[in-house]
Design a protein around this motif. Structure first.
Motif, short mmCIF file in Angstrom:
data_model
loop_
_atom_site.label_atom_id
_atom_site.label_comp_id
_atom_site.label_asym_id
_atom_site.label_seq_id
_atom_site.Cartn_x
_atom_site.Cartn_y
_atom_site.Cartn_z
N ASP A 85 0.84 -1.18 0.00
CA ASP A 85 0.00 0.00 0.00
C ASP A 85 0.89 1.24 0.00
OD1 ASP A 85 -3.08 0.83 0.80
OD2 ASP A 85 -1.57 2.26 1.47
N ALA A 86 0.67 2.13 -0.97
CA ALA A 86 1.53 3.30 -1.13
C ALA A 86 1.46 4.23 0.07
CB ALA A 86 1.15 4.04 -2.41
N ASP A 87 0.27 4.35 0.69
CA ASP A 87 0.14 5.21 1.87
C ASP A 87 0.98 4.68 3.03
OD1 ASP A 87 -1.57 6.97 0.62
OD2 ASP A 87 -3.39 5.94 1.28
N VAL A 88 0.96 3.35 3.21
CA VAL A 88 1.75 2.74 4.29
C VAL A 88 3.23 3.03 4.07
CG1 VAL A 88 2.46 0.56 5.34
CG2 VAL A 88 0.06 0.92 4.76
N GLN A 89 3.67 2.84 2.84
CA GLN A 89 5.07 3.06 2.51
C GLN A 89 5.48 4.51 2.76
OE1 GLN A 89 6.04 1.45 -1.34
NE2 GLN A 89 8.00 2.48 -1.43
N PHE A 90 4.62 5.43 2.33
CA PHE A 90 4.93 6.86 2.47
C PHE A 90 4.97 7.27 3.94
CE2 PHE A 90 3.50 11.29 2.85
CZ PHE A 90 4.53 11.92 2.18
N ILE A 91 3.96 6.88 4.72
CA ILE A 91 3.90 7.29 6.12
C ILE A 91 5.02 6.64 6.92
CG2 ILE A 91 2.51 7.05 8.24
CD1 ILE A 91 0.07 7.77 6.59
N THR A 92 5.32 5.39 6.62
CA THR A 92 6.42 4.70 7.31
C THR A 92 7.73 5.44 7.10
OG1 THR A 92 5.34 2.54 7.06
CG2 THR A 92 7.70 2.53 7.46
N GLU A 93 7.99 5.82 5.85
CA GLU A 93 9.24 6.52 5.54
C GLU A 93 9.26 7.93 6.13
OE1 GLU A 93 9.40 6.33 1.31
OE2 GLU A 93 9.88 4.18 1.26
N THR A 94 8.12 8.64 6.06
CA THR A 94 8.06 10.01 6.55
C THR A 94 8.27 10.07 8.06
OG1 THR A 94 6.54 10.61 4.77
CG2 THR A 94 6.63 12.09 6.64
N LEU A 95 7.67 9.12 8.78
CA LEU A 95 7.79 9.10 10.25
C LEU A 95 9.04 8.36 10.73
CD1 LEU A 95 4.05 8.34 11.13
CD2 LEU A 95 5.22 10.55 11.32
N LYS A 96 9.79 7.77 9.75
CA LYS A 96 11.00 7.02 10.09
C LYS A 96 10.71 5.93 11.12
CE LYS A 96 14.24 10.77 9.01
NZ LYS A 96 13.27 11.67 8.38
N LEU A 97 9.66 5.16 10.86
CA LEU A 97 9.27 4.09 11.78
C LEU A 97 10.09 2.84 11.52
CD1 LEU A 97 5.37 4.45 11.64
CD2 LEU A 97 6.89 5.17 13.49
N SER A 98 10.53 2.20 12.58
CA SER A 98 11.25 0.93 12.43
C SER A 98 10.24 -0.18 12.10
CB SER A 98 11.99 0.58 13.73
OG SER A 98 11.07 0.43 14.79
N GLN A 99 10.74 -1.29 11.60
CA GLN A 99 9.87 -2.36 11.14
C GLN A 99 8.98 -2.92 12.25
OE1 GLN A 99 9.89 -2.72 7.83
NE2 GLN A 99 8.04 -3.93 8.12
N ASN A 100 9.49 -2.93 13.48
CA ASN A 100 8.67 -3.49 14.56
C ASN A 100 7.59 -2.51 15.04
OD1 ASN A 100 10.34 -1.68 15.81
ND2 ASN A 100 10.89 -3.01 17.53
N CYS A 101 7.56 -1.30 14.44
CA CYS A 101 6.49 -0.34 14.74
C CYS A 101 5.43 -0.32 13.64
CB CYS A 101 7.06 1.06 14.92
SG CYS A 101 8.05 1.26 16.39
#
Length: 357
Positions: free
Chosen positions: A55-71
């Protein structure tokens, strides 16, 4: 012993209401307050053009917030035509509610923010509608809506009936200046008298509604005649160059960061547009522009596009693109942070979840 997480589910009454905008704004503020968060989107519906469906939104928000994989909480499935058909045929029998319940076994963060489906009904076929997800996770719900139809208040009242005490509040997003007073002085008190807290009234932003020239190229299937290196320019408004040139110049000077749609034979209009705040020239009629126009466009770094559609069809496609734009540019992220900081009731959120502020 690790504490079990709180769940905040962000949904909307109709597609493209601004769920990702609100999700990002809330998550950023919480991170700034030192509150640990996780993020997920159980039901994906915005495919990225990659070999692995994401999902493109998931990818974008994950990268923008710099979330680690376990988050990151997993996307359980992508809602596409193939999945729907398999479900209807009885070939897809996965118990997604059981899969969703496994979210509850993961501990650690102060708050898990989940992006819900586009409406309260989407996902019902797979038993992952917004009310169903809220019930399984005992999640509090924030609904995002836009006042772009006369029945958006009906939608919120209906949502309250379905969600009951799970509904933490609503955000009225993308409010035009002409509607600001009505929403603030009439709609807000009306909803809050019915136990529907209004957590934010966010004004319309031309920047947030803007699209890149690259997105217009894609939607219009356009040929790029010059400056393919400037397709990152943002277009905030649309102007049709069909009037005489003196009237056009007056009109162009009142508008900023625009796309100008005009006939390929209107050299006078094209040159006039290039002397104002034009970010893109879109030529209809399958007529090649004058070399003078292309040379000037090269100099002022404005992409020129040629489309096969007539002017009316071109305008309709661009209008639809403005109405369904996603939040995938860094400049928009900064705008969202600013709008949320000034117009969203974070104290209500902190108090509800007993988060430190």
């Amino acid at each position: 012993m690790p504490k079990s997480a709180n769940y905040l589910l962000i949904g909307s009454t109709e597609p493209y209401s601004g769920k990702s905008t609100i999700t990002l704004g809330i998550a950023h503020e919480l991170q700034g307050q030192g509150i640990s968060i996780a993020y997920g989107k159980p039901l994906g519906n915005c495919l990225t053009p990659t070999s692995i469906p994401t999902d493109a939104d998931v990818q974008f928000i994950t990268e923008t917030l710099k979330l680690s994989q376990n988050c990151i909480r997993p996307t359980l499935l992508m809602l596409d035509q193939s999945t729907i058909e398999k479900r209807l045929l009885g070939e897809e029998k996965t118990d997604y509610q059981k899969s969703l319940a496994q979210y509850l076994q993961i501990e650690g963060e102060d708050l898990v923010i989940l992006e819900g489906p586009s409406t309260l009904d989407e996902g019902s076929l797979l038993e992952l509608s917004l009310p169903q997800v809220a019930e399984i996770l005992n999640a509090s719900v924030i609904l995002v809506t836009r006042p772009n139809s006369h029945y958006y208040i009906d939608s919120l009242l209906s949502a309250k009936q379905r969600l009951g005490s799970s509904l933490l509040g609503v955000v009225i997003n993308d409010v035009p200046g002409s509607a600001q007073e009505t929403v603030t002085t009439l709609v807000r008190p009306f909803l809050e008298a019915r136990n529907i807290p209004v957590l934010g009234i966010l004004p319309r932003s031309s920047l947030l509604r803007s699209v890149t020239v690259e997105e217009l190229v894609k939607q219009l299937k356009a040929q790029v005649l010059c400056r393919p290196d400037r397709l990152d320019l943002m277009v905030e408004s649309l102007t049709i160059g069909a009037m005489n040139v003196s009237a056009a110049i007056k009109y162009f000077r009142k508008t900023t960061n625009m796309a100008v749609v005009t006939g390929g034979d209107r050299t006078d209009i094209q040159l006039a547009a290039l002397e104002t705040s034009t970010h893109c020239l879109i030529l209809t009629g399958q007529l090649p522009p004058d070399e003078l126009v292309l040379r000037r466009a090269e100099d002022v770094e404005v992409p020129v596009l040629s489309v096969d559609y007539d002017t009316l069809s071109t305008v309709e496609i661009i209008d639809r693109t403005f109405g369904s734009v996603r939040l995938h540019e860094p400049v928009k992220v900064e705008c969202v942070k600013r709008l949320m900081a000034q117009d969203f009731d974070f104290e209500h959120l902190f108090s509800h979840f007993q988060l430190r502020s």
